[in-house]
Motif scaffolding. Structure first.
Motif, PDB file in Angstrom:
ATOM      1  N   TRP A   1       7.672  19.018  26.580  1.00  0.00           N
ATOM      2  CA  TRP A   1       7.643  17.834  25.713  1.00  0.00           C
ATOM      3  C   TRP A   1       7.756  16.561  26.543  1.00  0.00           C
ATOM      4  O   TRP A   1       8.474  16.533  27.530  1.00  0.00           O
ATOM      5  CB  TRP A   1       8.822  17.838  24.739  1.00  0.00           C
ATOM      6  N   THR A   2       7.093  15.522  26.093  1.00  0.00           N
ATOM      7  CA  THR A   2       7.295  14.203  26.692  1.00  0.00           C
ATOM      8  C   THR A   2       7.696  13.230  25.580  1.00  0.00           C
ATOM      9  O   THR A   2       7.375  13.442  24.411  1.00  0.00           O
ATOM     10  CB  THR A   2       6.013  13.679  27.370  1.00  0.00           C
ATOM     11  N   LEU A   3       8.400  12.200  25.990  1.00  0.00           N
ATOM     12  CA  LEU A   3       8.930  11.236  25.022  1.00  0.00           C
ATOM     13  C   LEU A   3       7.831  10.622  24.158  1.00  0.00           C
ATOM     14  O   LEU A   3       7.957  10.495  22.955  1.00  0.00           O
ATOM     15  CB  LEU A   3       9.675  10.133  25.784  1.00  0.00           C
ATOM     16  N   ASP A   4       6.735  10.254  24.804  1.00  0.00           N
ATOM     17  CA  ASP A   4       5.679   9.516  24.092  1.00  0.00           C
ATOM     18  C   ASP A   4       4.426  10.360  23.926  1.00  0.00           C
ATOM     19  O   ASP A   4       3.314   9.847  24.016  1.00  0.00           O
ATOM     20  CB  ASP A   4       5.361   8.212  24.832  1.00  0.00           C
ATOM     21  N   PHE A   5       4.621  11.673  23.684  1.00  0.00           N
ATOM     22  CA  PHE A   5       3.452  12.548  23.533  1.00  0.00           C
ATOM     23  C   PHE A   5       2.522  12.024  22.446  1.00  0.00           C
ATOM     24  O   PHE A   5       1.314  12.245  22.474  1.00  0.00           O
ATOM     25  CB  PHE A   5       3.902  13.973  23.177  1.00  0.00           C
ATOM     26  N   ASN A   6       3.074  11.324  21.473  1.00  0.00           N
ATOM     27  CA  ASN A   6       2.232  10.853  20.364  1.00  0.00           C
ATOM     28  C   ASN A   6       1.438   9.602  20.715  1.00  0.00           C
ATOM     29  O   ASN A   6       0.847   8.974  19.861  1.00  0.00           O
ATOM     30  CB  ASN A   6       3.073  10.628  19.096  1.00  0.00           C
ATOM     31  N   SER A   7       1.421   9.253  21.995  1.00  0.00           N
ATOM     32  CA  SER A   7       0.530   8.154  22.376  1.00  0.00           C
ATOM     33  C   SER A   7      -0.835   8.693  22.800  1.00  0.00           C
ATOM     34  O   SER A   7      -1.711   7.932  23.197  1.00  0.00           O
ATOM     35  CB  SER A   7       1.154   7.327  23.505  1.00  0.00           C
TER      36      SER A   7
ATOM     37  N   ASN B   1       6.768   9.590  14.579  1.00  0.00           N
ATOM     38  CA  ASN B   1       6.648  11.040  14.663  1.00  0.00           C
ATOM     39  C   ASN B   1       6.959  11.723  13.341  1.00  0.00           C
ATOM     40  O   ASN B   1       6.417  12.779  13.046  1.00  0.00           O
ATOM     41  CB  ASN B   1       7.544  11.577  15.778  1.00  0.00           C
ATOM     42  N   VAL B   2       7.817  11.115  12.555  1.00  0.00           N
ATOM     43  CA  VAL B   2       8.067  11.653  11.221  1.00  0.00           C
ATOM     44  C   VAL B   2       6.802  11.514  10.363  1.00  0.00           C
ATOM     45  O   VAL B   2       6.467  12.390   9.577  1.00  0.00           O
ATOM     46  CB  VAL B   2       9.264  10.926  10.574  1.00  0.00           C
ATOM     47  N   LEU B   3       6.086  10.421  10.548  1.00  0.00           N
ATOM     48  CA  LEU B   3       4.858  10.183   9.774  1.00  0.00           C
ATOM     49  C   LEU B   3       3.629  10.813  10.430  1.00  0.00           C
ATOM     50  O   LEU B   3       2.525  10.682   9.907  1.00  0.00           O
ATOM     51  CB  LEU B   3       4.593   8.676   9.651  1.00  0.00           C
ATOM     52  N   SER B   4       3.802  11.461  11.584  1.00  0.00           N
ATOM     53  CA  SER B   4       2.670  11.953  12.392  1.00  0.00           C
ATOM     54  C   SER B   4       1.709  10.831  12.760  1.00  0.00           C
ATOM     55  O   SER B   4       0.507  11.041  12.853  1.00  0.00           O
ATOM     56  CB  SER B   4       1.880  13.043  11.664  1.00  0.00           C
ATOM     57  N   VAL B   5       2.246   9.663  12.954  1.00  0.00           N
ATOM     58  CA  VAL B   5       1.403   8.540  13.378  1.00  0.00           C
ATOM     59  C   VAL B   5       1.372   8.509  14.903  1.00  0.00           C
ATOM     60  O   VAL B   5       2.394   8.609  15.560  1.00  0.00           O
ATOM     61  CB  VAL B   5       1.948   7.197  12.837  1.00  0.00           C
ATOM     62  N   LYS B   6       0.168   8.424  15.448  1.00  0.00           N
ATOM     63  CA  LYS B   6       0.011   8.318  16.898  1.00  0.00           C
ATOM     64  C   LYS B   6      -0.240   6.858  17.241  1.00  0.00           C
ATOM     65  O   LYS B   6      -0.947   6.166  16.513  1.00  0.00           O
ATOM     66  CB  LYS B   6      -1.197   9.130  17.356  1.00  0.00           C
ATOM     67  N   TYR B   7       0.328   6.414  18.336  1.00  0.00           N
ATOM     68  CA  TYR B   7      -0.001   5.061  18.775  1.00  0.00           C
ATOM     69  C   TYR B   7       0.222   4.931  20.260  1.00  0.00           C
ATOM     70  O   TYR B   7       1.003   5.660  20.847  1.00  0.00           O
ATOM     71  CB  TYR B   7       0.820   4.010  18.025  1.00  0.00           C
ATOM     72  N   LYS B   8      -0.513   4.047  20.872  1.00  0.00           N
ATOM     73  CA  LYS B   8      -0.226   3.746  22.266  1.00  0.00           C
ATOM     74  C   LYS B   8      -0.520   2.289  22.548  1.00  0.00           C
ATOM     75  O   LYS B   8      -1.409   1.680  21.955  1.00  0.00           O
ATOM     76  CB  LYS B   8      -1.001   4.677  23.191  1.00  0.00           C
ATOM     77  N   GLU B   9       0.278   1.770  23.463  1.00  0.00           N
ATOM     78  CA  GLU B   9       0.123   0.388  23.852  1.00  0.00           C
ATOM     79  C   GLU B   9      -1.052   0.316  24.814  1.00  0.00           C
ATOM     80  O   GLU B   9      -1.113   1.033  25.797  1.00  0.00           O
ATOM     81  CB  GLU B   9       1.409  -0.078  24.537  1.00  0.00           C
ATOM     82  N   ILE B  10      -2.000  -0.547  24.520  1.00  0.00           N
ATOM     83  CA  ILE B  10      -3.160  -0.669  25.385  1.00  0.00           C
ATOM     84  C   ILE B  10      -2.983  -1.850  26.321  1.00  0.00           C
ATOM     85  O   ILE B  10      -3.324  -1.820  27.487  1.00  0.00           O
ATOM     86  CB  ILE B  10      -4.435  -0.844  24.542  1.00  0.00           C
ATOM     87  N   SER B  11      -2.417  -2.897  25.768  1.00  0.00           N
ATOM     88  CA  SER B  11      -2.030  -4.036  26.586  1.00  0.00           C
ATOM     89  C   SER B  11      -0.784  -4.571  25.907  1.00  0.00           C
ATOM     90  O   SER B  11      -0.430  -4.091  24.838  1.00  0.00           O
ATOM     91  CB  SER B  11      -3.152  -5.080  26.590  1.00  0.00           C
ATOM     92  N   PRO B  12      -0.110  -5.551  26.530  1.00  0.00           N
ATOM     93  CA  PRO B  12       1.132  -6.004  25.888  1.00  0.00           C
ATOM     94  C   PRO B  12       0.968  -6.482  24.450  1.00  0.00           C
ATOM     95  O   PRO B  12       1.943  -6.534  23.708  1.00  0.00           O
ATOM     96  CB  PRO B  12       1.588  -7.149  26.801  1.00  0.00           C
ATOM     97  N   ILE B  13      -0.233  -6.847  24.032  1.00  0.00           N
ATOM     98  CA  ILE B  13      -0.344  -7.274  22.644  1.00  0.00           C
ATOM     99  C   ILE B  13      -1.285  -6.402  21.830  1.00  0.00           C
ATOM    100  O   ILE B  13      -1.632  -6.732  20.711  1.00  0.00           O
ATOM    101  CB  ILE B  13      -0.795  -8.747  22.511  1.00  0.00           C
TER     102      ILE B  13
END
Lengths: 259, 239
Positions: free
Chosen positions: A190-196, B187-199
């Motif tokens: 597992w990783t902390l931000d796997f959901n990224s 994670n409770v909502l199964s929503v995935k997200y990632k920061e692409i740039s600071p904004i």
């Protein structure tokens, strides 16, 4: 007088213990941070990993059992449905005992992200980020970045094909250049931000598609196998949900180093 | 002898340190809170008696009606999001835990205010859903927009976003969390997200409906999809 000095010594030791200065390094190694380009993740841009400490071994069934004794809310019969699915600790016959077929020095698996996160927080640690995990895992036995070596990649891919490696015991693979064992060759972690990692079935229709991640066939055509191995890891992460528990998915913890 | 005594003390300290204190308390809902009668610190409440740090007046006991309702029925089901103990701040700057939203149907979405691409459409979807709900039911529904960018989306910023988008009525709530609280809730909502740039973030577009007990009953995925099912699931669980 001597007695007073001794008393002082004991109190100060107790105090330092309390501050976790002692426990901090036990069972962990120091990983010196750097900037590197992960194979996937942020569109081939450089990421910076700060110095951190990483558990030498993945968390074992035995260690997880200790955690369960003290944190009864994570026991199999008591863990909340919000945080676990029905596979949680499937290989435990009850709240505190493993199935006879499972070994106490095998990595703990069938644990959800929430459970892994709680375990690490309980130790004053946290789960590694993808960038931290990949950074530590690109080392082989002698080099800190072995990604370009064909034999490093072949080894990893051989493991990906090996069945039931989760039933092996911890520490059987050689340690890497940082002194960490079993990042490859035992279980996924597992990783902390796997959901990224945005690569699930749903994400195809509802988020920006990530071509880097998406293109498995392009990875196979790449000159070396390293992209393919990393692609597998990112694909697995992208398919996970935080309450899933899987046979071959365990974890280890890290701790940021504050200077 | 003394030496033995101190060695024992040391061992006890070590053991005490090793055992974790994370034995989470069962969901306890505060029945009484204390607050400065002059409201020197705004709506801030304390859970013990004492005096206001600003004007030194004795704190007075307050008993909010909604809290009474909660205390009558403080069982929280296993699958409920009210088990999450993270702290959030709403657009008015008030600290809260999710379980303080108990008792209403919750329609939740994760967005960030500097978003130019998908979020305006997601927000529009939320407003379209809200517009379809009969007025008399609105008091039993809370529409919650949770920021995935807690660094930038401060309560002030969320407040101005709410005003700009005419979403400042009672039924709308905007929440700022902590980085780890947001990650956990996604994670409770199964929503995935990632920061692409600071904004900039990429993220899943999911609108989730929870019943008054905080149990997930419906999720709508995608942008501009037909809201019909979502609306009927909201109406089904809302008195």
């Amino acid at each position: 007088m001597k007695n007073g000095a001794f008393k002082f010594l004991i109190v100060s030791i107790a105090f330092f213990m309390h501050c976790e200065l002692f426990a901090q390094s036990e069972g962990m190694v120091y990983i010196e941070g750097s900037r590197y380009i992960p194979l996937y993740g942020r569109d081939s841009t450089v990421v910076e990993v700060k110095d951190f400490e990483m558990d030498i071994y993945p968390v074992s069934n035995l260690e997880y059992g200790d955690f369960l004794k003290k944190n009864t809310n994570w026991q199999k019969s008591k863990a909340l449905k919000l945080f676990t699915d029905k596979m949680y600790l499937t290989n435990w016959k009850n709240d505190l005992q493993l199935e006879a077929s499972a070994l106490s020095n095998s990595p703990v698996t069938y644990v959800s992200w929430f459970a892994a996160k709680a375990y690490c927080e309980c130790q004053g640690k946290r789960l590694p980020t993808i960038d931290e995990w990949e950074y530590a895992a690109m080392a082989d036995e002698t080099t800190k970045d072995a990604r370009v070596k064909p034999e490093y990649n072949k080894k990893i891919l051989d493991w990906y094909e090996a069945p039931r490696s989760n039933e092996n015991t911890i520490g059987m693979n050689a340690k890497n250049a940082w002194g960490v064992y079993d990042l490859h060759g035992l279980v996924w972690e597992w990783t902390l931000d796997f959901n990224s990692v945005l690569i699930t079935g749903e994400s195809r229709k509802d988020v920006d598609t990530d071509n880097n991640l998406f293109c498995g066939s392009a990875a196979i055509n790449a000159t070396d196998l390293m992209n393919y191995a990393a692609f597998m890891r990112y694909a697995i992460r992208g398919s996970l949900e935080a309450k899933y528990s899987m046979k071959n998915l365990g974890f280890r913890c890290v701790k940021p180093v504050t200077k | 002898m003394k030496l033995l005594k101190y060695s024992i003390l040391l061992i006890i300290t070590v053991i005490a340190f090793q055992s974790c204190k994370s034995e989470k308390k069962e969901a306890i809902v505060m029945v009484t809170d204390y607050q400065c009668p002059m409201l020197c610190e705004g709506e801030k409440t304390y859970d013990t008696e004492g005096s206001c740090p600003v004007c030194k007046m004795d704190l007075k006991m307050i008993n909010d009606g909604s809290e009474k309702v909660l205390s009558q029925n403080n069982e929280i089901s296993e699958a409920s999001i009210f088990n999450l103990s993270s702290t959030w701040h709403n657009e008015e700057g008030e600290a809260l835990q999710l379980r303080s939203l108990k008792g209403k149907t919750l329609v939740m979405v994760m967005i960030y205010t500097s978003c130019k691409a998908a979020c305006p459409r997601l927000v529009a979807d939320m407003r379209n859903i809200e517009a379809e709900i009969p007025k008399d039911k609105l008091k039993n529904i809370e529409f919650v927009l949770i920021s995935i960018d807690p660094k930038i989306d401060t309560p002030q910023r969320l407040k101005s976003f709410a005003i700009e988008n005419e979403m400042d009525d009672r039924q709308w709530t905007f929440l700022q969390g902590t980085v780890s609280g947001v990650r956990e809730f996604a994670n409770v909502l199964s929503v995935k997200y990632k920061e692409i740039s600071p904004i900039d973030f990429s993220h899943s577009n999911i609108i989730s409906v929870f019943n008054a007990e905080g149990e997930l009953i419906h999720q709508q995925e995608g942008l501009g999809v037909n809201n019909k099912e979502t609306i009927s699931s909201i109406l089904k669980v809302t008195p």
